[in-house]
Design a protein around this motif. Structure first.
Motif, PDB file in Angstrom:
ATOM      1  N   LEU A  64      17.657   3.303 -89.542  1.00 14.65           N
ATOM      2  CA  LEU A  64      17.701   2.552 -90.795  1.00 14.65           C
ATOM      3  C   LEU A  64      18.446   3.351 -91.850  1.00 14.65           C
ATOM      4  O   LEU A  64      18.602   4.574 -91.741  1.00 14.65           O
ATOM      5  CB  LEU A  64      16.283   2.261 -91.287  1.00 14.65           C
ATOM      6  CG  LEU A  64      15.345   1.504 -90.342  1.00 14.65           C
ATOM      7  CD1 LEU A  64      14.022   1.249 -91.053  1.00 14.65           C
ATOM      8  CD2 LEU A  64      15.958   0.206 -89.872  1.00 14.65           C
ATOM      9  N   SER A  65      18.901   2.666 -92.872  1.00 17.68           N
ATOM     10  CA  SER A  65      19.543   3.334 -94.005  1.00 17.68           C
ATOM     11  C   SER A  65      18.592   4.367 -94.609  1.00 17.68           C
ATOM     12  O   SER A  65      17.376   4.170 -94.650  1.00 17.68           O
ATOM     13  CB  SER A  65      19.916   2.296 -95.071  1.00 17.68           C
ATOM     14  OG  SER A  65      20.188   2.915 -96.308  1.00 17.68           O
ATOM     15  N   LYS A  66      19.160   5.447 -95.083  1.00 19.49           N
ATOM     16  CA  LYS A  66      18.315   6.474 -95.714  1.00 19.49           C
ATOM     17  C   LYS A  66      17.657   5.947 -96.983  1.00 19.49           C
ATOM     18  O   LYS A  66      16.700   6.537 -97.490  1.00 19.49           O
ATOM     19  CB  LYS A  66      19.131   7.725 -96.024  1.00 19.49           C
ATOM     20  CG  LYS A  66      20.249   7.530 -97.042  1.00 19.49           C
ATOM     21  CD  LYS A  66      21.004   8.839 -97.257  1.00 19.49           C
ATOM     22  CE  LYS A  66      22.140   8.678 -98.272  1.00 19.49           C
ATOM     23  NZ  LYS A  66      22.876   9.942 -98.476  1.00 19.49           N
ATOM     24  N   TYR A  67      18.161   4.829 -97.501  1.00 18.33           N
ATOM     25  CA  TYR A  67      17.563   4.227 -98.698  1.00 18.33           C
ATOM     26  C   TYR A  67      16.495   3.181 -98.348  1.00 18.33           C
ATOM     27  O   TYR A  67      15.832   2.661 -99.237  1.00 18.33           O
ATOM     28  CB  TYR A  67      18.643   3.595 -99.570  1.00 18.33           C
ATOM     29  CG  TYR A  67      19.673   4.594-100.039  1.00 18.33           C
ATOM     30  CD1 TYR A  67      19.338   5.600-100.943  1.00 18.33           C
ATOM     31  CD2 TYR A  67      20.980   4.551 -99.556  1.00 18.33           C
ATOM     32  CE1 TYR A  67      20.275   6.543-101.354  1.00 18.33           C
ATOM     33  CE2 TYR A  67      21.926   5.479 -99.976  1.00 18.33           C
ATOM     34  CZ  TYR A  67      21.566   6.469-100.870  1.00 18.33           C
ATOM     35  OH  TYR A  67      22.492   7.394-101.276  1.00 18.33           O
ATOM     36  N   ALA A  68      16.369   2.870 -97.060  1.00 20.46           N
ATOM     37  CA  ALA A  68      15.357   1.901 -96.641  1.00 20.46           C
ATOM     38  C   ALA A  68      14.015   2.606 -96.474  1.00 20.46           C
ATOM     39  O   ALA A  68      13.961   3.756 -96.031  1.00 20.46           O
ATOM     40  CB  ALA A  68      15.769   1.249 -95.331  1.00 20.46           C
ATOM     41  N   PRO A  69      12.935   1.946 -96.824  1.00 16.99           N
ATOM     42  CA  PRO A  69      11.614   2.566 -96.649  1.00 16.99           C
ATOM     43  C   PRO A  69      11.293   2.739 -95.167  1.00 16.99           C
ATOM     44  O   PRO A  69      11.751   1.976 -94.322  1.00 16.99           O
ATOM     45  CB  PRO A  69      10.664   1.573 -97.313  1.00 16.99           C
ATOM     46  CG  PRO A  69      11.388   0.275 -97.259  1.00 16.99           C
ATOM     47  CD  PRO A  69      12.848   0.582 -97.376  1.00 16.99           C
ATOM     48  N   LYS A  70      10.502   3.766 -94.861  1.00 21.76           N
ATOM     49  CA  LYS A  70      10.086   4.029 -93.482  1.00 21.76           C
ATOM     50  C   LYS A  70       8.644   3.544 -93.307  1.00 21.76           C
ATOM     51  O   LYS A  70       7.802   3.743 -94.179  1.00 21.76           O
ATOM     52  CB  LYS A  70      10.171   5.521 -93.156  1.00 21.76           C
ATOM     53  CG  LYS A  70      11.516   6.171 -93.506  1.00 21.76           C
ATOM     54  CD  LYS A  70      12.674   5.557 -92.751  1.00 21.76           C
ATOM     55  CE  LYS A  70      13.983   6.274 -93.040  1.00 21.76           C
ATOM     56  NZ  LYS A  70      14.467   6.113 -94.407  1.00 21.76           N
ATOM     57  N   THR A  71       8.380   2.946 -92.163  1.00 22.02           N
ATOM     58  CA  THR A  71       7.042   2.411 -91.889  1.00 22.02           C
ATOM     59  C   THR A  71       6.376   3.195 -90.772  1.00 22.02           C
ATOM     60  O   THR A  71       6.984   3.466 -89.736  1.00 22.02           O
ATOM     61  CB  THR A  71       7.120   0.929 -91.496  1.00 22.02           C
ATOM     62  OG1 THR A  71       7.643   0.181 -92.587  1.00 22.02           O
ATOM     63  CG2 THR A  71       5.743   0.379 -91.162  1.00 22.02           C
ATOM     64  N   PHE A  72       5.121   3.547 -90.998  1.00 22.33           N
ATOM     65  CA  PHE A  72       4.314   4.243 -90.002  1.00 22.33           C
ATOM     66  C   PHE A  72       3.080   3.385 -89.714  1.00 22.33           C
ATOM     67  O   PHE A  72       2.507   2.790 -90.625  1.00 22.33           O
ATOM     68  CB  PHE A  72       3.897   5.622 -90.523  1.00 22.33           C
ATOM     69  CG  PHE A  72       5.062   6.519 -90.845  1.00 22.33           C
ATOM     70  CD1 PHE A  72       5.531   7.436 -89.914  1.00 22.33           C
ATOM     71  CD2 PHE A  72       5.707   6.436 -92.073  1.00 22.33           C
ATOM     72  CE1 PHE A  72       6.610   8.250 -90.213  1.00 22.33           C
ATOM     73  CE2 PHE A  72       6.786   7.245 -92.381  1.00 22.33           C
ATOM     74  CZ  PHE A  72       7.237   8.161 -91.440  1.00 22.33           C
ATOM     75  N   ILE A  73       2.691   3.346 -88.449  1.00 16.28           N
ATOM     76  CA  ILE A  73       1.605   2.459 -88.033  1.00 16.28           C
ATOM     77  C   ILE A  73       0.479   3.282 -87.408  1.00 16.28           C
ATOM     78  O   ILE A  73       0.727   4.216 -86.645  1.00 16.28           O
ATOM     79  CB  ILE A  73       2.100   1.424 -87.007  1.00 16.28           C
ATOM     80  CG1 ILE A  73       3.331   0.680 -87.539  1.00 16.28           C
ATOM     81  CG2 ILE A  73       1.002   0.431 -86.655  1.00 16.28           C
ATOM     82  CD1 ILE A  73       3.989  -0.206 -86.510  1.00 16.28           C
TER      83      ILE A  73
END
Length: 708
Positions: free
Chosen positions: A547-556
């Motif tokens: 993903l773009s470095k500006y996109a948020p990262k999701t952890f589950i």
């Protein structure tokens, strides 16, 4: 007197209650199917509207939330502007009815469809199309060709007419067919990559059922319908038409044969200037008549060019697509962008990824309460080189956005595979036909650029049609541009993948399409779609790996559902504290899945650890690093996990006798403790002495291992 007339459609009763309500309307009725009831009111003005060059038909689809036992959300507890779905349903009613009114009819006509009761097994939008057609036929308004409408599902390989809720959930096809007794007038479809031959068979299956509904409407109209008024049809003065034709026909024809769009428009502007010089003094009050004649001359020239000379305005072959270019990564800070250009039509789509909490909340009569994939379409004035005020999206923009959304929806990864809310915004930068289909292509590019693992790329194409006056000849055009859409007979939009169709929307300006025309259009649209998909593949063959470095990262993470209340806390106190401390977004599902989203990985991991500690079970025999929260004369209380506290008895604080707890520990100290026991009341007993002993043994084993 009230009359109740009924028939059977797909094994259920379609009932019309006429003469009971709306006594002052030209025609009013309740139409019901199962427990779904729609009130239809049709009216028209007494005289034509002055100064307009179009038929002022207004179709309104009004949803009342009491129909499903709901009170509207928000501060104002009443329905406001139409929902997006209501607007789409109004457009679906308008498209098949409009071409069936007499040409030149300029009276205002309004049909209001008010949804009063909804049974989720029986769709009110399909009922409203049938009701609008019947009301117009029974009224005194000069509308005499009824249309029938059905929905078609595909369940376990079999077509189903007007599928119920359970069948719709299983169906791989959501198809609406609207037709007269002779031809198909309108089709809207969404599907899970449906092959062309299956889609065609589905349309024909629906067509046969539509014929039965039309027969019912004809019988009811014959028995209960009013006498039709003699319409006043707009017609240009014959003398003016003859003079304008003699003066301008050849000039307009020469201009229309210019292949370059800008030069063609320049030549047509010159013709307008000469017409103004020639006729402004003689006919100062007949500018609308002159414009109408010029329009009909242009239409005649374009249609003759196509039918008689087999030549398109821009010189292309009938199955030729305009030059295409694809680009991605146009904007530096967005999560994904795609720029799709086809001839002079250009659309840029921007993808934005958000948390699952960013879903769109829906407040309508359907059971759908939210959606995590959203597509918006903007059509500003500069896209056609014009100047007009910028307002909010109109019905056309909402319709085009919904069509592109429908085309891509089956390809969007599930929440489990890709836990993001996805918003696409298609900006039309330049328009010369088929912008809705260009937005499908631009959106595919943007999704791939954003790293969204879509099932397959999709593309869209708009097909056109020119027919002879007796409709015996049909010429299908691939990738229609503005003039061909404007002067042609249909706009047949098809979106899909290499595997099959995901969306269709077509309407026509004539009295419907033949079976052969539908079959051939689907076939040629597939050829065009595969060509465009190859262009997309050449630009970006697969989703970006990251993903773009500006996109948020999701952890589950997953927890015991019974522990959800521990994470949320009373009144949301605990979860709000975690969010304030870490700056993350947290979404919790009923099954215990927790989604933590942040631009900063360290913050997300910190939040995950807090949640893990909150939900972790205390294990007897485990050693914990705890914090002293309170001291007494008999021991110290230590918090070993968030919200979980135990007692270290004074005898368990040290190896030697302890006279005073504060001689060993103080409030706020962090100490190692071992869980020695949890009694039947859930009280936790801890030992600092045993924790130190176990730690020393562990250190000794490590030293011995290194020495060897």
């Amino acid at each position: 007197m009230s009359e109740i007339i009924q028939t059977t459609v797909a094994g259920r009763t379609l009932k019309v209650d006429y003469g009971k309500v709306g006594k002052l309307s030209d025609c009013a009725m309740f139409i019901s199917y199962g427990d779904t009831v729609v009130l239809i009111n049709a009216n028209s003005s007494d005289k034509p509207r002055e100064g307009v060059d179009f038929f002022p038909l207004s179709i309104e689809y009004e949803e009342r939330l009491y129909s499903v036992g709901k009170i509207p959300g928000g501060f104002i507890k009443r329905e406001g502007k139409p929902t997006e779905k209501a607007i789409l349903h109004a457009r679906a009613i308008d498209r098949p009815l409009r071409p069936l009114f007499p040409k030149g009819y300029r009276n205002d006509v309004q049909v209001v469809c008010t949804v009063l009761s909804v049974d989720q097994d029986n769709a009110p939008d399909i009922l409203a199309i049938n009701g609008a057609s019947l009301a117009l036929c029974m009224s005194s308004i000069p509308f005499t060709t009824p249309v029938g409408a059905v929905s078609v599902g595909l369940v376990d390989g079999k077509f189903v007419i007007n599928p119920g809720l359970e069948q719709r959930e299983k169906s791989s096809l959501n198809l609406t067919v609207c037709a007269t007794k002779d031809r198909v007038m309108m089709v809207e479809a969404g599907g899970d990559e449906i092959p062309e031959d299956v889609m065609y068979d589905g349309i024909m299956y629906g067509f046969e059922e539509c014929k039965k509904i039309v027969e019912f409407q004809e019988e009811v109209t014959k028995k209960y319908g009013k006498d039709k008024i003699e319409p006043v049809l707009y017609k240009v003065d014959e003398v003016i038409e003859e003079k304008v034709r003699d003066f301008a026909f050849d000039m307009i024809k020469n201009a229309m044969y210019v292949e370059d769009r800008d030069k063609r428009n320049e030549a047509l502007n010159d013709v307008d200037g000469k017409l103004d010089e020639q006729f402004s003094e003689e006919y100062p009050d007949n500018k609308a008549d002159i414009s109408d004649v010029v329009y009909r001359i242009k239409k005649e020239i374009v249609r003759n060019m196509l039918l008689k000379e087999h030549k398109r305005v821009d010189g292309r072959a009938f199955d030729e697509i305009r030059p295409i270019s694809c680009e991605v990564g146009i904007l530096p800070r967005t999560h994904g962008t795609g720029l799709f250009t086809r001839g002079l039509t250009q659309v840029m789509t921007v993808a934005t990824l958000g948390s699952l909490g960013d879903v769109q909340i829906l407040d309508g009569v359907s059971l759908e309460e939210s959606k995590r994939y959203i597509h918006h379409y903007n059509f500003p004035s500069y896209s056609t080189g014009e100047v007009r005020p910028l307002r909010g999206p109109g019905r056309r923009e909402i319709g085009h956005g919904a069509l592109a959304e429908k085309a891509l929806e089956p390809l969007i990864p599930s929440e489990d595979k890709f836990p993001y809310t996805i918003r696409l915004v298609s900006e039309v930068l330049s328009s010369n036909g088929s912008t809705s289909q260009a937005s499908i292509c631009g959106s595919t590019l943007a999704l791939l650029d954003a790293g969204v693992p879509i099932k397959r790329p999709a593309a869209g194409i708009a097909m056109g049609l020119i027919t002879s006056e007796d409709m015996s000849r049909e010429e299908i055009l691939t990738d229609i541009q503005g003039l061909e859409d404007f002067f042609g007979d249909m706009d047949f939009k098809v979106g899909g993948t290499e595997k099959g169709i995901t969306a269709i929307q077509f309407d026509t300006k004539i009295h419907g399409l033949s079976k052969n025309c539908i079959r051939e259009t689907l076939k040629k649209a597939r050829t065009a779609r595969l060509f465009i998909l190859q262009k997309i593949h050449d630009c970006i063959p697969e989703p970006r790996a990251e993903l773009s470095k500006y996109a948020p990262k999701t952890f589950i993470m997953s927890i015991d559902p019974d522990k959800i209340r521990d994470v949320i806390g009373a009144g949301g106190k605990v979860i709000n504290k975690i969010i304030a401390e870490t700056g993350v977004k947290i979404d919790i599902k009923e099954d215990g899945k927790i989604f933590v989203m942040s631009d900063d990985t360290a913050s997300a991991k910190k939040a995950l650890k807090i949640i893990d500690d909150l939900t972790k079970e205390v294990v007897v025999g485990e050693i914990y690093l705890g914090k002293v929260t309170k001291t007494t004369n008999f021991g110290a209380f230590v918090e070993i996990l968030p919200g979980k506290e135990g007692l270290v008895h004074i005898s368990k604080l040290d190896f030697t006798r302890v006279n005073k707890v504060e001689d060993v520990v103080s409030v706020g100290d962090k100490i190692l403790v071992k869980v020695t026991d949890i009694d039947n009341q859930g009280r936790i007993n801890l030992s600092r002495k045993d924790a130190i002993k176990d730690s020393e043994k562990k250190d000794s084993k490590v030293k011995d291992s290194k020495a060897k």
